[in-house]
Write a protein that holds these residues in place. Structure first.
Motif, PDB file in Angstrom:
ATOM      1  N   LEU A 218      35.337 -17.092   3.845  1.00  0.00           N
ATOM      2  CA  LEU A 218      36.361 -16.190   3.333  1.00  0.00           C
ATOM      3  C   LEU A 218      37.456 -16.023   4.368  1.00  0.00           C
ATOM      4  O   LEU A 218      37.190 -16.069   5.576  1.00  0.00           O
ATOM      5  CB  LEU A 218      35.773 -14.800   3.061  1.00  0.00           C
ATOM      6  CG  LEU A 218      34.718 -14.625   1.983  1.00  0.00           C
ATOM      7  CD1 LEU A 218      34.004 -13.292   2.181  1.00  0.00           C
ATOM      8  CD2 LEU A 218      35.359 -14.680   0.613  1.00  0.00           C
ATOM      9  N   THR A 219      38.712 -15.792   3.910  1.00  0.00           N
ATOM     10  CA  THR A 219      39.774 -15.368   4.818  1.00  0.00           C
ATOM     11  C   THR A 219      40.395 -14.085   4.282  1.00  0.00           C
ATOM     12  O   THR A 219      40.309 -13.782   3.089  1.00  0.00           O
ATOM     13  CB  THR A 219      40.897 -16.422   4.955  1.00  0.00           C
ATOM     14  OG1 THR A 219      41.589 -16.539   3.703  1.00  0.00           O
ATOM     15  CG2 THR A 219      40.351 -17.764   5.375  1.00  0.00           C
ATOM     16  N   GLY A 220      41.049 -13.339   5.202  1.00  0.00           N
ATOM     17  CA  GLY A 220      41.641 -12.084   4.773  1.00  0.00           C
ATOM     18  C   GLY A 220      42.678 -11.546   5.722  1.00  0.00           C
ATOM     19  O   GLY A 220      43.348 -12.302   6.438  1.00  0.00           O
ATOM     20  N   GLU A 221      42.803 -10.235   5.729  1.00  0.00           N
ATOM     21  CA  GLU A 221      43.771  -9.563   6.583  1.00  0.00           C
ATOM     22  C   GLU A 221      43.341  -9.606   8.049  1.00  0.00           C
ATOM     23  O   GLU A 221      42.184  -9.881   8.371  1.00  0.00           O
ATOM     24  CB  GLU A 221      43.905  -8.097   6.159  1.00  0.00           C
ATOM     25  CG  GLU A 221      44.399  -7.870   4.758  1.00  0.00           C
ATOM     26  CD  GLU A 221      44.431  -6.387   4.435  1.00  0.00           C
ATOM     27  OE1 GLU A 221      45.534  -5.818   4.454  1.00  0.00           O
ATOM     28  OE2 GLU A 221      43.364  -5.799   4.175  1.00  0.00           O
ATOM     29  N   GLN A 222      44.302  -9.294   8.935  1.00  0.00           N
ATOM     30  CA  GLN A 222      44.051  -9.113  10.360  1.00  0.00           C
ATOM     31  C   GLN A 222      43.365 -10.309  11.007  1.00  0.00           C
ATOM     32  O   GLN A 222      42.509 -10.166  11.890  1.00  0.00           O
ATOM     33  CB  GLN A 222      43.243  -7.834  10.592  1.00  0.00           C
ATOM     34  CG  GLN A 222      43.955  -6.583  10.078  1.00  0.00           C
ATOM     35  CD  GLN A 222      43.151  -5.315  10.294  1.00  0.00           C
ATOM     36  OE1 GLN A 222      42.215  -5.281  11.085  1.00  0.00           O
ATOM     37  NE2 GLN A 222      43.532  -4.247   9.593  1.00  0.00           N
TER      38      GLN A 222
END
Length: 353
Positions: A218-222
């Motif tokens: 998964l990838t996301g914020e920050q």
């Protein structure tokens, strides 16, 4: 709080405009309950995601737009779609079976290669499913997840899904804002909330989910990346040094992981995210799409209209000349010599050498 959009810059602007217009035109109707309108300009309108279903090309975009082509893009047909929500991602694990996701928390399914679609889930249903699941759960996070979901329901209960990935014809995932993660093992007939299986105490938004040969990320914020750990059956943190948003990732056939996002940010790991090294395309433009080809090459697209290729497992990249550059939002390989590009001006096929 406005819904977080999958891409930055021009995509966010397009979706904000679309949401405003939809809100004006459909003041008393939710787009998740209204079929997509027919349009003659689907192939030249803003499109946000694409996939290949056998030899068929499928692309998705604003207001429930889904189009497909059986002649390598020479002509396009608009699919029958039961929602008017903006669609941001599409995935076909086989030539016939595909899934698309988008705003309003919609999950759509096709069993005929993308010609027709049915709604399997929407944000209202997902919120109710989440409450039922965790109210009866003994998970340590259950009370917090129930309280969070009640707060989201109070705000409308239609949090968007921003990506979809199926490992095969039956097992897949959809991900979105505020740590939203659902899994199915029966082709979307039922969905199970997996929000308690992520090391994400801050409830950061998930922007993408991708895998290859049993690996899953998964990838996301920050600058956050999570790797699925089979032993614990959890997504564990594998953070990059970057502190901005990561839109997506590519897993190569050598199990190298490339995570990309805002301001040309690109990070490479060859040890499943335990350590990262900074890579570069030489541009400050947001990197919006990526794919690994069967021949070992890696392609990345940018908001500034660039396509870049790596032939050394993501260590270095060179520009690919395209016929008519546009702001790209995603891509899919048609074969080892042609790619499908979607963006602000629709869908195009380009040759790569």
């Amino acid at each position: 709080m406005l819904p977080i959009i999958k891409k930055a810059g021009v995509v966010a602007s397009l979706l904000l405009i679309a949401s405003t217009q939809a809100g004006t035109a459909l003041a008393f109707d939710n787009p998740i309950n209204i079929p997509a309108a027919q349009s003659k300009i689907g192939a030249t309108s803003a499109l946000l995601g694409s996939a290949v279903a056998g030899t068929r090309i499928v692309a998705v975009g604003l207001r429930g737009m889904i189009i497909y082509s059986d002649d390598a893009g020479a002509s396009w047909t608009q699919a029958r779609v039961p929602v008017g929500s903006d669609l941001v991602a599409v995935n076909f694990p086989s030539p016939k079976l595909g899934w698309a996701v988008g705003h309003g928390g919609v999950v759509l399914h096709s069993s005929d290669g993308g010609a027709t679609w049915v709604k399997q889930l929407d944000g209202v249903q997902a919120a109710e499913l989440t409450l039922r699941h965790f109210q009866g759960s003994g998970a340590p996070e259950a009370a917090m997840l129930v309280e969070r979901e009640k707060n989201l329901q109070a705000g409308g209960g239609t949090q968007p899904f921003l990506d979809v990935y199926f490992e095969n014809e039956t097992t897949g995932f959809v991900v979105g804002t505020f740590n939203r993660l659902f899994r199915t093992t029966d082709g979307g007939k039922t969905w199970t909330p997996w929000m308690d299986r992520t090391d994400n105490p801050g409830e950061l938004h998930f922007y993408s989910i991708r895998g290859r040969a049993g690996s899953l990320y998964l990838t996301g914020e920050q600058g956050a990346v999570w790797r699925f750990d089979k032993a614990s059956q959890r997504f564990v943190q594998a953070p990059t040094p970057y502190k901005g948003t990561l839109f997506g990732l590519v897993v190569t056939d050598k199990d190298t992981v490339l995570a990309f996002g805002m301001r040309g940010s690109l990070y490479r790991s060859d040890d499943q995210g335990r350590s990262w090294e900074k890579a570069s395309l030489g541009t400050p433009a947001g990197i919006t799409g990526g794919v690994a080809l069967n021949g070992g090459s890696v392609l990345l697209t940018t908001q500034a209209g660039a396509v870049n290729v790596s032939r050394d497992d993501g260590k270095t990249f060179q520009p690919v000349k395209t016929s008519r550059p546009m702001a790209y939002f995603g891509l899919a390989p048609l074969d080892d010599k042609r790619i499908v590009l979607v963006g602000a001006e629709g869908v195009r096929l380009e040759s790569i050498q």
